[in-house]
Design a protein around this motif. Structure first.
Motif, mmCIF file in Angstrom:
data_model
loop_
_atom_site.group_PDB
_atom_site.id
_atom_site.type_symbol
_atom_site.label_atom_id
_atom_site.label_comp_id
_atom_site.label_asym_id
_atom_site.label_seq_id
_atom_site.Cartn_x
_atom_site.Cartn_y
_atom_site.Cartn_z
ATOM 1 N N PHE A 119 0.823 -1.210 0.000
ATOM 2 C CA PHE A 119 0.000 0.000 0.000
ATOM 3 C C PHE A 119 0.860 1.265 0.000
ATOM 4 O O PHE A 119 0.536 2.253 -0.619
ATOM 5 C CB PHE A 119 -0.910 0.027 1.228
ATOM 6 N N THR A 171 -8.272 -3.464 -10.073
ATOM 7 C CA THR A 171 -8.243 -2.059 -9.642
ATOM 8 C C THR A 171 -9.203 -1.837 -8.471
ATOM 9 O O THR A 171 -8.852 -1.202 -7.482
ATOM 10 C CB THR A 171 -8.626 -1.132 -10.825
ATOM 11 N N TRP A 213 -10.302 -3.994 -6.333
ATOM 12 C CA TRP A 213 -9.786 -4.694 -5.153
ATOM 13 C C TRP A 213 -8.673 -3.891 -4.483
ATOM 14 O O TRP A 213 -8.690 -3.643 -3.288
ATOM 15 C CB TRP A 213 -9.267 -6.077 -5.580
ATOM 16 N N TYR A 214 -7.723 -3.441 -5.295
ATOM 17 C CA TYR A 214 -6.565 -2.747 -4.747
ATOM 18 C C TYR A 214 -6.954 -1.401 -4.133
ATOM 19 O O TYR A 214 -6.562 -1.073 -3.010
ATOM 20 C CB TYR A 214 -5.510 -2.566 -5.840
#
Lengths: 388, 206
Positions: free
Chosen positions: A66, A101, A103-104
């Protein structure tokens, strides 16, 4: 047992169930982020107030992942991209990239403001991950992969219940049947009216506490049996509806209910998806009946997709006794006809589950027969002419 | 190629589910053995264990009050930032207020939890031990959670009174409901434990 699993993985077509599951998943994701939107400035906009979840759990590989994303305090592009990816995933044009995308970015959003996330957000994130592994297409390999991932989702749901049930069985308050009293005393998870009256009823408290415990322990077994599955899903949906509305845990209640879709038969999922598709519908309204024509006019006003064609029931006496409609060679009468009209009016999407329930339980037909067919104004319509 | 794709899916999906199972099942020798791997790969994404109010539901809840001052002499009254949002949340389950309630309540929960944890670390058993209390507070105010909370209060003061205040203070309220056995006893009341945190000068602590 093994042959059944093999049959499930290699032969079964679950494409409609997967599509329906994804629609529900990304719709709940969209609802969740839209509810957060009015306060995003507070949640993400002030660097000095941000408390990353890493502060509470230590640095891990995933946290580091992250941190690579240098969006810090530049939250608007992140949220905008997340919403766009959800919309793409809801459409037929979804790709692995768009799902990845979602999910992230959802992980990033929860990471930077963990205090507003709940158990529902964590489950959404896990389902997003599984969803990225679904493939589009119908080759044998793709079918196998999709069935395998769907099976993993089903197992995941079972493990959530099993772990919660086992943990509850170790709790004194649950086994003594008083746990819901304490849960409902937390103002955040309750309503004033419930804290005052319902929470004082020993019958309600005992039944809800022990009932929850028994449900969570039995779900992982009963859901695999075709005979008990509908009942278990019905009870689970009611429990989670209660959690959403009574306890106010909207995301959690909704996503758990949506997780049951993974257990649906493909045919059933297809029927539900068809409700959302625009199909031409021809409806026969009695031009001599004033109230019928007022309804017809209202339908025409909100029929934005122009999928409904209105014809006069006076053309043929066959259409007069009750409301008739036709779609794709199929004839509907009475309440089923009204249900088809309402399904065609996409603006009424939020009411679809209720209409579906009224239709399938035949309660709608009972109401139609009792209060419309036998109503005074309708009974005066004799031999094709109505008087009001 | 087909076999590779299947193997990849098996590996990714299977690993993911195995991690979940190891995390969710009650503690046992296998889950203990793999706990460090599970924590490393999983905790950032999935902080929740979905105990769903298990083994026990919460037996108390947190609130906080705040007040503001320009000169550390005259103070505003104590404000409750949660009440309005909670009321809106009760009226409309689809409102954004649910997040605000959670945001404020969790912010003070972090402080209370850290306070208790530091107290335990320092061996503060006597609540009247002033020296121990001072040490606890000194440690607590250095935490990111405390600074974040102070900033939240500073912004709340500004939003409420449209002025930049120099001094702020907050207090936490831990609310214990009436025990189940006494729920129908007329004179029973909820028990509230209030904990005052020190006055902060904007620009120093924050």
């Amino acid at each position: 047992m093994i042959s059944e699993i093999k049959k499930y993985l290699f032969d079964k077509d679950n494409s409609n169930t997967i599509r329906l599951f994804q629609i529900a998943l990304y719709s709940i994701g969209l609802l969740e982020i839209l509810l957060r939107l009015p306060n995003i400035e507070l949640f993400y906009g002030s660097p000095h107030k941000i408390l990353e979840s890493g502060d509470n759990g230590g640095i891990t590989f995933i946290f580091d992942l992250f941190r690579i994303f240098t969006w810090k305090y530049n939250y608007i592009p992140v949220i905008a991209t997340y919403i766009v990816s959800l919309l793409i995933n809801l459409s037929a044009k979804q790709t692995t990239f768009s799902k990845l995308t979602s999910w992230y970015l959802y992980g990033v959003l929860n990471y930077y403001c963990p205090s507003i996330a709940d158990g529902g957000c964590a489950i959404i994130l896990i389902f997003y991950f599984y969803s990225t592994l679904f493939t589009n297409g119908s080759t044998e390999v793709k079918k196998f992969i999709n069935n395998f991932i769907l099976l993993l989702i089903q197992l995941q749901v079972c493990f959530i219940y099993l772990s919660a049930g086992l943990a509850k069985a170790n709790g004194k308050l649950w086994t003594r049947g008083v746990a819901t009293y304490y849960a409902l005393q937390v103002d955040q998870f309750s309503l004033p009216i419930v804290q005052g009256s319902l929470a004082k009823s020993s019958l309600f408290i005992t039944l809800s506490s022990l009932g929850t415990l028994i449900f969570q322990l039995s779900f992982p077994y009963l859901v695999w049996n075709k005979k008990t599955r509908p009942l278990v899903i019905l009870i689970g949906s009611l429990i989670h509806l209660q959690i959403s509305l009574l306890m106010g845990l909207i995301t959690f209640g909704f996503i758990m209910s949506a997780s049951y879709i993974s257990f649906y038969e493909d045919e059933k999922s297809k029927n539900i998806i068809n409700l959302f598709k625009s199909r031409p519908l021809t409806v026969f309204f009695d031009s001599q009946c004033v109230k019928c024509m007022q309804f017809a006019k209202a339908v025409k006003v909100i029929d934005f997709s122009e999928s409904i064609t209105i014809r006069d029931a006076q053309e043929d006496s066959h259409y007069l006794p009750t409301l008739h409609s036709y779609s794709e060679e199929k004839e509907y009468t009475g309440f089923n006809s009204i249900a088809q009209i309402l399904y065609s009016l996409k603006i009424l999407i939020p009411l679809f589950p209720m209409i579906y329930l009224l239709e399938k339980t035949r309660v709608g037909t009972w109401i139609y027969d009792r209060y419309i067919l036998k109503s005074n104004w309708r009974l005066k319509c004799t031999a094709g002419s109505c008087s009001l | 190629m087909k076999k590779l794709i299947i193997l990849f899916t098996f590996l990714v999906g299977g690993t993911h589910l195995s991690l979940q199972v190891l995390k969710l099942i009650p503690v046992n020798p296998i889950s203990k053995h793999y706990s460090s791997i599970v924590r490393k790969l999983d905790s950032g994404f999935f902080p929740q264990k979905w105990m769903l109010f298990a083994p026990e539901p919460p037996k108390y809840s947190h609130r906080f009050h705040y007040r503001c001052s320009l000169d550390n002499k005259e103070w505003s009254h104590w404000n409750d930032p949660v009440e309005t949002h909670l009321s809106n949340h009760h009226k409309n389950r689809f409102s954004t207020d649910q997040y605000l309630v959670r945001y404020y309540k969790d912010s003070i929960r972090y402080i209370n939890n850290s306070h208790s944890l530091i107290g335990k670390e320092l061996g503060c058993t006597d609540k009247k031990d002033r020296a121990c209390y001072d040490k606890t507070i000194a440690k607590l105010t250095k935490l990111k959670e405390y600074k974040s909370m102070s900033n939240i209060v500073k912004d709340l003061c500004k939003a409420e009174y449209k002025t930049d205040f120099t001094y702020i203070q907050f207090r936490s309220l831990t609310i214990y409901p009436i025990p189940y056995s006494k729920r129908n006893t007329p004179k029973s009341n909820t028990k509230i434990i209030t904990r005052h945190y020190p006055i902060s000068k904007v620009g120093e602590v924050i």
